[in-house]
Scaffold this motif. Structure first.
Motif, PDB file in Angstrom:
ATOM      1  N   CYS A  32     126.941 -25.380  51.755  1.00 11.41           N
ATOM      2  CA  CYS A  32     127.415 -26.020  53.121  1.00 11.41           C
ATOM      3  C   CYS A  32     127.808 -24.628  53.851  1.00 11.41           C
ATOM      4  O   CYS A  32     128.046 -24.611  55.220  1.00 11.41           O
ATOM      5  CB  CYS A  32     128.433 -26.831  53.041  1.00 11.41           C
ATOM      6  N   LYS A  33     128.407 -23.737  53.344  1.00  6.46           N
ATOM      7  CA  LYS A  33     128.896 -22.478  53.911  1.00  6.46           C
ATOM      8  C   LYS A  33     127.902 -21.811  54.414  1.00  6.46           C
ATOM      9  O   LYS A  33     128.221 -21.025  55.584  1.00  6.46           O
ATOM     10  CB  LYS A  33     129.648 -21.555  52.656  1.00  6.46           C
ATOM     11  N   HIS A  34     126.707 -21.580  53.990  1.00 11.19           N
ATOM     12  CA  HIS A  34     125.635 -21.065  54.389  1.00 11.19           C
ATOM     13  C   HIS A  34     125.386 -21.625  55.975  1.00 11.19           C
ATOM     14  O   HIS A  34     124.396 -20.926  56.615  1.00 11.19           O
ATOM     15  CB  HIS A  34     124.525 -21.039  53.549  1.00 11.19           C
ATOM     16  N   ILE A  35     125.580 -22.713  56.041  1.00  9.91           N
ATOM     17  CA  ILE A  35     125.360 -23.486  57.531  1.00  9.91           C
ATOM     18  C   ILE A  35     126.278 -22.742  58.617  1.00  9.91           C
ATOM     19  O   ILE A  35     125.790 -22.929  59.618  1.00  9.91           O
ATOM     20  CB  ILE A  35     125.451 -25.089  57.339  1.00  9.91           C
ATOM     21  N   LEU A  36     127.212 -22.389  58.050  1.00 17.99           N
ATOM     22  CA  LEU A  36     128.288 -22.033  59.124  1.00 17.99           C
ATOM     23  C   LEU A  36     127.675 -20.993  60.337  1.00 17.99           C
ATOM     24  O   LEU A  36     128.125 -20.933  61.259  1.00 17.99           O
ATOM     25  CB  LEU A  36     129.635 -21.737  58.701  1.00 17.99           C
ATOM     26  N   PRO A  37     126.874 -20.022  59.430  1.00 20.65           N
ATOM     27  CA  PRO A  37     126.323 -18.821  60.564  1.00 20.65           C
ATOM     28  C   PRO A  37     125.357 -19.656  61.711  1.00 20.65           C
ATOM     29  O   PRO A  37     125.165 -19.399  62.768  1.00 20.65           O
ATOM     30  CB  PRO A  37     125.620 -18.074  59.477  1.00 20.65           C
ATOM     31  N   VAL A  38     124.735 -20.813  61.103  1.00 20.81           N
ATOM     32  CA  VAL A  38     123.842 -21.381  62.293  1.00 20.81           C
ATOM     33  C   VAL A  38     124.595 -21.940  63.172  1.00 20.81           C
ATOM     34  O   VAL A  38     124.348 -21.976  64.275  1.00 20.81           O
ATOM     35  CB  VAL A  38     123.084 -22.547  61.121  1.00 20.81           C
ATOM     36  N   ILE A  53     134.196 -28.409  59.484  1.00 21.89           N
ATOM     37  CA  ILE A  53     133.319 -28.274  58.387  1.00 21.89           C
ATOM     38  C   ILE A  53     134.073 -27.247  57.411  1.00 21.89           C
ATOM     39  O   ILE A  53     134.425 -27.247  56.140  1.00 21.89           O
ATOM     40  CB  ILE A  53     132.061 -27.585  58.646  1.00 21.89           C
ATOM     41  N   GLY A  54     134.466 -25.988  58.322  1.00 24.06           N
ATOM     42  CA  GLY A  54     135.369 -24.936  57.260  1.00 24.06           C
ATOM     43  C   GLY A  54     136.715 -25.508  56.801  1.00 24.06           C
ATOM     44  O   GLY A  54     136.694 -25.152  55.323  1.00 24.06           O
ATOM     45  N   GLY A  55     137.337 -26.335  57.476  1.00 22.71           N
ATOM     46  CA  GLY A  55     138.604 -27.043  56.788  1.00 22.71           C
ATOM     47  C   GLY A  55     138.402 -27.766  55.751  1.00 22.71           C
ATOM     48  O   GLY A  55     139.131 -27.680  54.602  1.00 22.71           O
ATOM     49  N   ASN A  56     137.243 -28.665  55.697  1.00 23.18           N
ATOM     50  CA  ASN A  56     137.136 -29.592  54.322  1.00 23.18           C
ATOM     51  C   ASN A  56     136.381 -28.553  53.268  1.00 23.18           C
ATOM     52  O   ASN A  56     136.797 -28.955  52.001  1.00 23.18           O
ATOM     53  CB  ASN A  56     136.039 -30.639  54.841  1.00 23.18           C
ATOM     54  N   ILE A  57     135.705 -27.543  53.402  1.00 23.15           N
ATOM     55  CA  ILE A  57     135.281 -26.576  52.475  1.00 23.15           C
ATOM     56  C   ILE A  57     136.288 -26.026  51.874  1.00 23.15           C
ATOM     57  O   ILE A  57     136.328 -26.113  50.527  1.00 23.15           O
ATOM     58  CB  ILE A  57     134.205 -25.745  53.018  1.00 23.15           C
ATOM     59  N   THR A  58     137.174 -25.426  52.545  1.00 20.23           N
ATOM     60  CA  THR A  58     138.371 -24.927  52.081  1.00 20.23           C
ATOM     61  C   THR A  58     139.269 -25.737  51.239  1.00 20.23           C
ATOM     62  O   THR A  58     139.630 -25.519  50.184  1.00 20.23           O
ATOM     63  CB  THR A  58     139.286 -24.224  53.015  1.00 20.23           C
TER      64      THR A  58
END
Length: 201
Positions: A32-38, A53-58
């Motif tokens: 999922c983190k790898h999608i952030l640059p997209v 997304i970033g908040g939920n991953i963290t």
């Protein structure tokens, strides 16, 4: 084969499931983190989605790090909360996994629209994806914020060029084929424990 913005995610997705089909927490979160640059390539229009997304991953990652053995499998985080009756809390990992999955549903639907509807504007592709995925779970405030953000959507042609033009299309297709089943598996699991239909307040 040359690398594209999707290459890290495609490599990461291969590691998400065990041979028995169990979802591993860390590899799923990494994918999922790898999608952030997209998402960054969308600019301001996706700032809300990215921070969500970033908040939920963290949140999920912090929980995983608290006991990597206990939470090696992604769904163990939910099972523990179901047993302690904390799964429905707004700051629960269950809630985090549900909204992370829904945000990814939106992105998958959006990428699918970009592939299948070459005549659509970016704003049209975003709005359609939103109405098919996140909209029914959002309250009025979230929906309004989203509508405003979609007006900032970048020009479609420029966006596809930034992603890598025609060269990125086969990676995008591979991403949709391999990532979508993981999201479906999350929904099936959450539905089985009766937690796939929580709405935003």
């Amino acid at each position: 084969m040359s690398e594209t913005v999707f290459t890290p995610a495609l490599e990461g997705i291969k590691l998400v499931k065990t041979e028995d089909g169990e979802m591993l927490a860390k590899p799923f979160l990494d994918a999922c983190k790898h999608i952030l640059p997209v998402i960054d390539k969308f600019g301001a229009s996706m700032a809300l989605v990215k921070s969500d997304i970033g908040g939920n991953i963290t949140r999920l990652e912090n929980n995983y790090n608290s006991d990597p053995v206990k939470f090696n499998y992604l769904y163990n985080m939910v099972q523990v909360e179901v047993e302690t009756q904390t799964a429905k809390g707004s700051s629960s990992c269950t809630n985090g996994l549900l909204w992370l999955t829904r945000a990814m549903d939106f992105l998958v639907e959006l990428f699918l629209n970009l592939l299948e509807h070459p005549d659509w504007s970016m704003s049209q592709a975003c709005t359609d994806s939103y109405s098919k995925t996140l909209k029914k779970w959002h309250g009025w405030l979230a929906s309004s914020s989203f509508s405003v953000a979609m007006k900032l959507a970048p020009d479609r042609k420029k966006f596809m060029e930034v992603l890598g033009g025609d060269a990125v299309k086969s990676d995008l297709e591979s991403f949709l084929t391999t990532f979508t089943p993981l999201l479906q598996q999350n929904h099936k699991f959450l539905a089985r424990v009766g937690l796939d239909d929580m709405k935003a307040s």
